[in-house]
Design a protein around this motif. Structure first.
Motif, short mmCIF file in Angstrom:
data_model
loop_
_atom_site.label_atom_id
_atom_site.label_comp_id
_atom_site.label_asym_id
_atom_site.label_seq_id
_atom_site.Cartn_x
_atom_site.Cartn_y
_atom_site.Cartn_z
N GLY A 176 -45.97 9.58 25.48
CA GLY A 176 -45.39 8.64 26.44
C GLY A 176 -45.73 7.20 26.08
O GLY A 176 -44.88 6.30 26.16
N ILE A 177 -46.98 6.99 25.68
CA ILE A 177 -47.43 5.66 25.27
C ILE A 177 -46.67 5.21 24.03
O ILE A 177 -46.21 4.07 23.94
CB ILE A 177 -48.94 5.67 25.00
CG1 ILE A 177 -49.70 5.78 26.34
CG2 ILE A 177 -49.39 4.42 24.25
CD1 ILE A 177 -51.18 6.04 26.18
N LEU A 178 -46.51 6.13 23.07
CA LEU A 178 -45.82 5.80 21.83
C LEU A 178 -44.36 5.44 22.10
O LEU A 178 -43.84 4.45 21.56
CB LEU A 178 -45.89 6.98 20.85
CG LEU A 178 -45.17 6.80 19.51
CD1 LEU A 178 -45.73 5.61 18.75
CD2 LEU A 178 -45.27 8.07 18.68
N LYS A 179 -43.68 6.22 22.96
CA LYS A 179 -42.28 5.94 23.28
C LYS A 179 -42.12 4.58 23.92
O LYS A 179 -41.19 3.83 23.61
CB LYS A 179 -41.73 7.04 24.20
CG LYS A 179 -41.47 8.36 23.51
CD LYS A 179 -40.97 9.41 24.49
CE LYS A 179 -40.74 10.74 23.80
NZ LYS A 179 -40.29 11.78 24.75
N LYS A 180 -43.03 4.26 24.85
CA LYS A 180 -42.96 2.95 25.52
C LYS A 180 -43.18 1.82 24.53
O LYS A 180 -42.51 0.79 24.58
CB LYS A 180 -43.99 2.88 26.65
CG LYS A 180 -43.82 1.65 27.53
CD LYS A 180 -44.57 1.78 28.83
CE LYS A 180 -44.31 0.58 29.73
NZ LYS A 180 -45.02 0.71 31.01
N ALA A 181 -44.13 2.02 23.61
CA ALA A 181 -44.41 1.00 22.60
C ALA A 181 -43.21 0.82 21.67
O ALA A 181 -42.82 -0.30 21.36
CB ALA A 181 -45.64 1.38 21.80
N LEU A 182 -42.62 1.92 21.26
CA LEU A 182 -41.46 1.86 20.37
C LEU A 182 -40.29 1.13 21.01
O LEU A 182 -39.53 0.44 20.34
CB LEU A 182 -41.03 3.28 19.96
CG LEU A 182 -41.91 3.99 18.94
CD1 LEU A 182 -41.54 5.47 18.85
CD2 LEU A 182 -41.80 3.34 17.57
N SER A 183 -40.15 1.29 22.33
CA SER A 183 -39.02 0.66 23.03
C SER A 183 -39.10 -0.87 23.00
O SER A 183 -38.11 -1.55 23.27
CB SER A 183 -38.97 1.14 24.49
OG SER A 183 -40.05 0.59 25.24
N LYS A 184 -40.27 -1.41 22.67
CA LYS A 184 -40.45 -2.86 22.65
C LYS A 184 -40.28 -3.47 21.26
O LYS A 184 -40.37 -4.69 21.09
CB LYS A 184 -41.81 -3.22 23.22
CG LYS A 184 -41.95 -2.87 24.70
CD LYS A 184 -43.31 -3.23 25.26
CE LYS A 184 -43.39 -2.88 26.74
NZ LYS A 184 -44.73 -3.15 27.31
N LEU A 185 -40.05 -2.62 20.26
CA LEU A 185 -39.77 -3.13 18.92
C LEU A 185 -38.32 -3.57 18.83
O LEU A 185 -37.48 -3.13 19.61
CB LEU A 185 -40.04 -2.06 17.87
CG LEU A 185 -41.48 -1.58 17.70
CD1 LEU A 185 -41.55 -0.52 16.60
CD2 LEU A 185 -42.43 -2.73 17.39
N THR A 186 -38.01 -4.43 17.88
CA THR A 186 -36.62 -4.84 17.69
C THR A 186 -35.85 -3.69 17.03
O THR A 186 -36.44 -2.77 16.46
CB THR A 186 -36.53 -6.09 16.79
OG1 THR A 186 -37.01 -5.74 15.47
CG2 THR A 186 -37.35 -7.23 17.34
N LYS A 187 -34.53 -3.77 17.09
CA LYS A 187 -33.69 -2.70 16.54
C LYS A 187 -33.94 -2.51 15.05
O LYS A 187 -34.06 -1.38 14.57
CB LYS A 187 -32.21 -3.00 16.77
CG LYS A 187 -31.29 -1.87 16.30
CD LYS A 187 -29.84 -2.18 16.56
CE LYS A 187 -28.94 -0.99 16.17
NZ LYS A 187 -29.12 -0.56 14.76
N ILE A 188 -34.04 -3.61 14.32
CA ILE A 188 -34.23 -3.48 12.87
C ILE A 188 -35.59 -2.88 12.54
O ILE A 188 -35.74 -2.11 11.60
CB ILE A 188 -34.01 -4.83 12.15
CG1 ILE A 188 -33.88 -4.58 10.64
CG2 ILE A 188 -35.15 -5.81 12.44
CD1 ILE A 188 -33.36 -5.78 9.87
#
Length: 242
Positions: A176-188
């Motif tokens: 869950g933590i990883l998914k939330k963190a990934l959602s804040k990265l840019t698309k590229i």
């Protein structure tokens, strides 16, 4: 080699050789001085032999294949680390770059430009790009070791065997933590990490797909890993507080 286990025959070598060679080309972006591609292929093949010595390949071919690739990758990365590609100069610059990313993320700025990161890190763009070039071969574990932050990114994303209900909860929390963190990265950044770590594309192949230079792809990958590490750390802290 254990005499009770099947011998590694020529057919198996021929099968794995191109796989190991491709892995070398993917992992070793910048060849260390006095080494060539074949040197690392042989190092990878030695990792393969260790895998064969540790597991019976006649019992579960799929399990062996996955295990063998882990041993090959591990052997190649171990050699890269032993060569010590990263100078003290670059280690210091990476820590400054990492701190700059961390400061921006605390301000909820998730897409700071490289120019802004370099400025906050107190380094010139020339120093920034030099550091990125030296860091191009580093994997998650190596970056973790240099940055030396509280939370290990490798520990957060690795797939461990689950043995208890508590561990299942902990693993689900990590995901869950990883998914939330990934959602804040840019698309590229997401695209590059996905293609490199999950779709097994090399930096060269990613560069061709997204129409960027190889050095640019390496920069995106490194910055994305650093940002992801700090985002995971922040989310851990937030969950502890709440």
């Amino acid at each position: 080699m254990n005499s009770n286990k099947p011998y590694f025959n020529e057919e198996q070598i021929e099968y794995f050789y191109p796989i190991v060679k491709r892995m070398v080309r993917k992992i070793v972006v910048k060849m260390p001085e006095s080494y060539d591609e074949e040197d690392f292929v042989q190092i990878g093949m030695m990792g393969l032999l260790k895998a064969i010595d540790n597991i019976d390949i006649t019992k579960d071919e799929n399990a062996f294949y996955k295990y063998a690739l882990l041993k090959v990758r591990g052997a190649i990365l171990d050699k890269l680390r032993s060569v010590d590609l990263v100078s003290r100069y670059t280690r210091d610059k990476l820590k400054s770059i990492s701190k700059a990313h961390k400061d921006f993320l605390k301000e909820n700025i998730f897409d700071a430009s490289e120019k802004s990161v370099a400025k906050k890190a107190g380094i010139s763009m020339k120093e920034y790009y030099k550091a990125m070039f030296e860091l191009s071969n580093l994997d998650i574990v190596s970056l973790d070791n240099i940055i030396e932050d509280e939370i290990s990114l490798q520990e957060s994303i690795e797939d461990k065997n689950i043995k208890s209900a508590i561990e299942v909860i902990e693993k689900n929390e990590r995901l869950g933590i990883l998914k939330k963190a990934l959602s804040k990265l840019t698309k590229i950044e997401l695209d590059v990490l996905s293609m490199y770590y999950y779709e097994d594309f090399s930096v060269k192949e990613i560069a061709r797909i997204i129409k960027k230079t190889q050095s640019r792809v390496s920069q995106i990958k490194i910055n994305a890993i650093i940002k992801l590490k700090h985002l995971i750390e922040q989310e851990y802290i937030n969950r502890k507080i709440n």
